[in-house]
Motif scaffolding. Structure first.
Motif, PDB file in Angstrom:
ATOM      1  N   GLY A 121       9.420  84.092  34.231  1.00  0.00           N
ATOM      2  CA  GLY A 121      10.758  84.518  33.028  1.00  0.00           C
ATOM      3  C   GLY A 121      11.461  83.948  33.095  1.00  0.00           C
ATOM      4  O   GLY A 121      12.251  83.875  31.995  1.00  0.00           O
ATOM      5  N   LEU A 122      11.298  82.629  33.737  1.00  0.00           N
ATOM      6  CA  LEU A 122      11.899  81.811  32.957  1.00  0.00           C
ATOM      7  C   LEU A 122      11.514  80.731  31.600  1.00  0.00           C
ATOM      8  O   LEU A 122      10.281  80.962  31.080  1.00  0.00           O
ATOM      9  CB  LEU A 122      13.041  80.726  34.167  1.00  0.00           C
ATOM     10  N   HIS A 182      10.570  67.350  41.185  1.00  0.00           N
ATOM     11  CA  HIS A 182      11.801  68.719  41.912  1.00  0.00           C
ATOM     12  C   HIS A 182      10.212  69.243  43.133  1.00  0.00           C
ATOM     13  O   HIS A 182       9.385  68.943  42.917  1.00  0.00           O
ATOM     14  CB  HIS A 182      10.872  69.832  40.197  1.00  0.00           C
ATOM     15  N   VAL A 183      11.070  69.186  43.790  1.00  0.00           N
ATOM     16  CA  VAL A 183      10.914  69.825  44.820  1.00  0.00           C
ATOM     17  C   VAL A 183      11.240  71.325  45.401  1.00  0.00           C
ATOM     18  O   VAL A 183      12.432  72.074  44.781  1.00  0.00           O
ATOM     19  CB  VAL A 183      12.020  69.466  46.286  1.00  0.00           C
ATOM     20  N   PHE A 184       9.640  71.824  45.242  1.00  0.00           N
ATOM     21  CA  PHE A 184       9.843  73.310  45.814  1.00  0.00           C
ATOM     22  C   PHE A 184       9.731  73.594  47.123  1.00  0.00           C
ATOM     23  O   PHE A 184       9.824  72.747  47.534  1.00  0.00           O
ATOM     24  CB  PHE A 184       8.510  74.459  45.174  1.00  0.00           C
ATOM     25  N   PRO A 235      14.501  76.385  34.142  1.00  0.00           N
ATOM     26  CA  PRO A 235      14.782  76.054  35.751  1.00  0.00           C
ATOM     27  C   PRO A 235      15.421  74.942  35.762  1.00  0.00           C
ATOM     28  O   PRO A 235      15.795  73.954  34.387  1.00  0.00           O
ATOM     29  CB  PRO A 235      12.989  75.520  35.682  1.00  0.00           C
ATOM     30  N   ALA A 236      15.820  74.214  36.626  1.00  0.00           N
ATOM     31  CA  ALA A 236      16.788  73.276  37.722  1.00  0.00           C
ATOM     32  C   ALA A 236      16.436  72.564  36.398  1.00  0.00           C
ATOM     33  O   ALA A 236      16.824  71.504  35.638  1.00  0.00           O
ATOM     34  CB  ALA A 236      17.206  73.089  38.376  1.00  0.00           C
ATOM     35  N   PRO A 237      14.528  71.044  36.695  1.00  0.00           N
ATOM     36  CA  PRO A 237      14.658  70.325  36.184  1.00  0.00           C
ATOM     37  C   PRO A 237      13.692  69.941  34.549  1.00  0.00           C
ATOM     38  O   PRO A 237      14.768  69.669  34.244  1.00  0.00           O
ATOM     39  CB  PRO A 237      13.333  70.391  37.184  1.00  0.00           C
ATOM     40  N   ILE A 238      13.935  71.115  34.434  1.00  0.00           N
ATOM     41  CA  ILE A 238      13.642  71.694  32.823  1.00  0.00           C
ATOM     42  C   ILE A 238      15.351  71.031  32.214  1.00  0.00           C
ATOM     43  O   ILE A 238      14.965  70.235  31.102  1.00  0.00           O
ATOM     44  CB  ILE A 238      13.115  72.851  32.608  1.00  0.00           C
ATOM     45  N   ARG A 239      16.271  71.801  32.524  1.00  0.00           N
ATOM     46  CA  ARG A 239      17.779  71.948  31.642  1.00  0.00           C
ATOM     47  C   ARG A 239      18.336  69.727  32.088  1.00  0.00           C
ATOM     48  O   ARG A 239      18.581  69.996  31.445  1.00  0.00           O
ATOM     49  CB  ARG A 239      18.837  73.127  32.806  1.00  0.00           C
TER      50      ARG A 239
END
Length: 372
Positions: A267-268, A301-303, A343-347
């Motif tokens: 969805g992002l 990025h840590v999931f 998503p945070a890392p893309i931003r």
DNA sequence: CACGCGTGGCC
DNA sequence: TGGCCAAGCGT
């Protein structure tokens, strides 16, 4: 650490007993007896096993083997079927061995002290203390998962509870709590009450502090750190993956891809993703810009269940017409990025490119570093 | 002493 | 939904 003279310590045991008699559990199949055999059997079955699972096994086992002598005389092959499905089968083998040892050396009775009980197979310090407390009223402390939750929170004991230092502090604290209590303390109710508190109020996820009789003196409640205690174990290293992403810019727009749900970032909007450099090259040729992509600083990025190494690349190609977007893709205006679901890392990648805080120009590198 | 042991429940 | 946890103990 000296806890012996604090009000938190001296009032603990009586408060637990009073609460247990009113609100604790009293009708479990192994309660209401002082028969060391029944108490022992229940304690072994309850090791790392939930109450609801144990009840049926306990009743079937007890019907077939009603006392130590019966169990000692049985063959192991006759015992194991009554444990099948319960797990941790060494418990059953040790149980059988222990019964034989009690029959041979102790006249089918349990030794009088927790220290002696703890020498028997399958019985450690905590189980020995529980048997002695319930059967004899002995003032010896137990230490299981319930008590660890109650005590780490109540006394504000930090540190992973399986580590030696924390474990010792917990045992010492638990024993101090018993010794600080009046001689008239009902040891069975106290021992049961600690476990009842741990399973009914002081649970891991959402402790029900409103109903907890210890909240007035509880460190975690007073400081609002119930969620931080007990200190969680460091998680096992999660698998690591790597990918490359491409920032394609045409005039004031960049190309993004809608992520499908279910799936990571469903969805992002994210950047086009590639597995290796050759796919980046192919994509650049596709955009008519062979070899023009620039490698950017990498990030990690840590999931929750894996780590993703992202190596972003930047491609400027103002010749593209923004009407040519593929399925699930869109050309998004840079000025619209703040309101786009990223998503945070893309931003972070795009912020670094288009909103550099402390440098005039975006930074490129030949040696990607994980700065996530 | 960190790890293996079993199964079910939880989010 | 996979990881974490549950009335631990033995090695």
């Amino acid at each position: 650490m000296s806890l012996n003279k604090t009000p938190a310590l001296s009032s603990l045991a009586c408060t637990v007993v009073y609460w247990q008699k009113q609100h604790g559990r009293h009708h479990l199949p192994w309660q209401g007896t002082q028969d060391p055999y029944r108490i022992w059997l229940s304690e072994i079955m309850l090791q790392q096993t939930q109450v609801a699972t144990v009840i049926g096994y306990y009743e079937r086992f007890l019907s077939r083997f009603p006392d130590i002598a019966t169990l000692a005389q049985a063959q192991q092959e006759d015992v194991m079927p009554y444990w099948a499905g319960l797990g941790y089968y060494a418990r059953a083998r040790n149980l059988h061995r222990c019964a034989q040892e009690l029959a041979t050396n102790w006249d089918c009775r349990f030794p009088p002290t927790p220290e002696q009980i703890a020498t028997l197979p399958g019985i450690g310090r905590s189980t020995a203390a529980a048997i002695a407390a319930f059967a004899y009223g002995t003032r010896s402390a137990i230490m299981d998962g319930n008590v660890k939750r109650v005590f780490t929170r109540y006394f504000g004991i930090y540190g992973v509870t399986s580590q030696r230092e924390t474990e010792k502090l917990l045992w010492d604290t638990a024993q101090s709590a018993v010794e600080a209590a009046p001689a008239s303390l009902d040891m069975a109710a106290y021992t049961q009450g600690l476990m009842d508190l741990g399973s009914q109020c002081c649970i891991r996820g959402r402790p029900d502090c409103a109903r907890c009789p210890l909240k007035a003196n509880c460190y975690a409640y007073i400081h609002g750190v119930q969620q931080q205690l007990p200190t969680p174990k460091p998680r096992k290293a999660s698998p690591e993956r790597a990918c490359k992403m491409l920032v394609v810019r045409s005039h004031d727009r960049i190309l993004l891809e809608k992520q499908v749900s279910p799936g990571i970032w469903g969805g992002l909007w994210s950047l086009p993703r590639y597995d290796d450099a050759s796919e980046i090259d192919a994509a650049c040729r596709n955009f008519g810009q062979a070899g023009a992509a620039q490698k950017m600083a990498g990030l990690l990025h840590v999931f929750s269940h894996f780590k993703l190494h992202i190596e972003p690349w930047y491609l400027q190609c103002d010749t593209l017409r923004v009407t040519e977007a593929g399925q699930g893709q869109a050309w998004i205006a840079i000025e619209d990025l703040p309101s786009t679901a990223l998503p945070a890392p893309i931003r972070k990648i795009l912020d670094g490119l288009f909103n550099p805080h402390d440098r005039a120009l975006p930074e490129f590198t030949d040696a990607p570093a994980d700065t996530g």
